[in-house]
Scaffold this active site. Structure first.
Site, PDB file in Angstrom:
ATOM      1  N   SER A   1      35.641  15.847  49.377  1.00 15.78           N
ATOM      2  CA  SER A   1      36.164  15.037  48.692  1.00 15.78           C
ATOM      3  C   SER A   1      35.939  13.223  48.215  1.00 15.78           C
ATOM      4  O   SER A   1      37.084  12.807  48.661  1.00 15.78           O
ATOM      5  CB  SER A   1      37.471  15.224  47.843  1.00 15.78           C
ATOM      6  OG  SER A   1      37.957  15.194  47.144  1.00 15.78           O
TER       7      SER A   1
ATOM      8  N   ASP B   1      43.330  16.806  46.056  1.00 13.05           N
ATOM      9  CA  ASP B   1      42.409  15.221  47.089  1.00 13.05           C
ATOM     10  C   ASP B   1      43.059  14.008  46.521  1.00 13.05           C
ATOM     11  O   ASP B   1      42.534  13.370  48.126  1.00 13.05           O
ATOM     12  CB  ASP B   1      41.037  15.422  46.685  1.00 13.05           C
ATOM     13  CG  ASP B   1      40.028  17.283  46.652  1.00 13.05           C
ATOM     14  OD1 ASP B   1      41.234  18.344  46.996  1.00 13.05           O
ATOM     15  OD2 ASP B   1      38.824  18.192  45.570  1.00 13.05           O
TER      16      ASP B   1
HETATM   17  C1  GLA Z   1      38.125  21.272  44.912  1.00 10.81           C
HETATM   18  C2  GLA Z   1      40.002  20.844  44.133  1.00 10.81           C
HETATM   19  C3  GLA Z   1      40.951  20.532  44.792  1.00 10.81           C
HETATM   20  C4  GLA Z   1      41.816  21.595  44.695  1.00 10.81           C
HETATM   21  C5  GLA Z   1      39.918  22.695  45.593  1.00 10.81           C
HETATM   22  C6  GLA Z   1      40.285  23.998  45.881  1.00 10.81           C
HETATM   23  O1  GLA Z   1      38.617  20.454  46.182  1.00 10.81           O
HETATM   24  O2  GLA Z   1      39.203  19.024  43.459  1.00 10.81           O
HETATM   25  O3  GLA Z   1      41.613  20.830  43.533  1.00 10.81           O
HETATM   26  O4  GLA Z   1      41.528  23.008  43.567  1.00 10.81           O
HETATM   27  O5  GLA Z   1      38.933  22.291  44.922  1.00 10.81           O
HETATM   28  O6  GLA Z   1      41.298  24.511  46.551  1.00 10.81           O
END
Ligand code: GLA
Length: 381
Positions: free
Chosen positions: A121, A167
């Protein structure tokens, strides 16, 4: 990294910036549950994004990506998203601040990071670093939680991904040596001490990112929403899959169309696994914790269908290696990393075995990334 960003900023714009830092995140367990008001169990890592920022007295914002060596300019009073551009994360947060009534003027900004793989992220880290930096530079009284919500909304509107709150929340609220048991209904968390004893957390970077991951993400979210609409027949109060108890899965199966049930089942059972896993970690029961990671992977792969051949291979192979407590795909899916808990004495063997097996099967050289649970976003002195 802070020095590198400061130097680039000063070279370009001639003065000293304020530097904000926001980390990437890992997630121990609780995948694709955040946008269904569920529980998740993430933590911030040491690696992240540094943003050097300062007001410039103009109405123009001048941006520089140190990693891409690329500039971007926009007018703070009139701007819109640009397809697939990193500047969207910056403009998106600025736009959210403005819509909330905060007055912004032109600013100069240089940023860069050391997030070593996709799936940690970096987009949330960038958004939170921007939010933290803007708030400091323009002396806005704005809470961390509001910055998190603006970062999430910015990603929906400027990057087109209908992500949940996990995230940006983990990036903003991370605490050293703690995982956050985050309730995505109330947007509040408990800190859980993450004592892995003689074990280490290790990410394995599959080095794949399949196309269409963003559209598949949005589709999964819609499938969950559709299930909730149908399930309201017997759970009239339900606002999300969080409201469906795991013991009712058989009942749910009778109501949902065959293609929707496995998706709903994943979310409902995964929320339950987060509670079990956080309890197990708190109690120091790593074997139970590890078994839940494996169940999470199987559910994401077979029921929710967000894994891919590479991630399945890495997780399945890891389960059979000595010293591995648990392994699963991490994050949105379709590529990125697996997260693994491995006995310290077996880490080298784990890396050697997995590296060769993966290379042999996919002709890709996996990276191994040790991670430690770290502090969230902050202004660096
Ligand atoms: C991505 C999204 C999060 C979450 C994950 C799966 O990272 O940004 O919000 O949904 O996928 O858990």
């Amino acid at each position: 990294m802070k020095d590198k960003i400061t130097q680039s900023f000063t070279k370009l714009f001639g003065n000293q910036p304020i530097v904000a830092f926001a980390p990437g995140r890992i997630n121990l367990i609780g995948e694709h549950t955040d946008y269904q008001e569920g529980l998740v169990f993430p933590a911030a890592v040491e690696q992240g994004i540094w943003v050097g920022i300062q007001k410039n007295g103009l109405s123009t914002c001048r941006l520089f990506s140190v990693d891409f060596e690329e500039e971007f300019v926009f007018d703070i009073h009139s701007f819109s998203p640009k397809k697939n551009h990193w500047a969207n994360y910056i403009m998106g947060v600025a736009s959210q601040f403005q819509q909330a009534g905060y007055k912004l003027e032109g600013f100069d900004l240089a940023f860069g990071g050391n997030i070593p793989a996709s799936g940690l992220s970096s987009s949330a880290a960038l958004s939170i670093a921007i939010g933290t930096g803007l708030s400091e530079v323009f002396k806005l009284t704005i809470t961390k939680k509001s910055i998190v919500l603006y970062a999430q909304k910015s990603e929906h509107l400027f990057a087109g991904v209908k992500c949940g709150i996990m995230d940006p929340y983990a990036s903003a609220f991370g605490v050293k040596d703690r995982a956050l048991l985050l309730d995505c209904r109330t947007n509040t968390h408990f800190e859980v001490e993450a004592d892995f004893g003689e074990h280490s957390l290790l990410l394995v970077n599959s080095k794949v990112k399949h196309n269409l991951a963003d559209s598949a993400y949005n589709q999964r979210r819609e499938a969950c929403e559709e299930s909730v609409r149908i399930l309201r027949k017997i759970y009239p109060e339900a606002t999300s899959l969080r409201d469906i108890p795991v013991k009712d899965l058989e009942k749910v199966k009778k109501l949902l169309p065959a293609e929707l049930f496995p998706k709903a089942k994943h979310v409902i059972s995964e929320i339950d696994r987060v509670t079990l896993a956080s309890n197990a970690l708190h109690a120091g029961d790593l074997n139970v914790f590890g078994t839940l990671l494996k169940e999470s992977h199987l559910s994401l792969s077979k029921d929710f269908e967000v894994s891919c051949a590479e991630l399945d291979f890495l997780a399945e192979k890891s389960w059979d290696l000595p010293g591995v407590i648990g392994s699963r795909m991490m994050g949105g899916g379709f590529g990125g990393c697996t997260i693994n808990l491995v006995a310290n004495s077996r880490v080298q063997n784990f890396q050697d075995q997995l590296y060769s097996a993966y290379k042999e099967n996919f002709d890709i050289e996996a990276d191994f990334i040790p991670v430690s649970l770290s502090e969230g976003a902050r202004i660096l002195e």
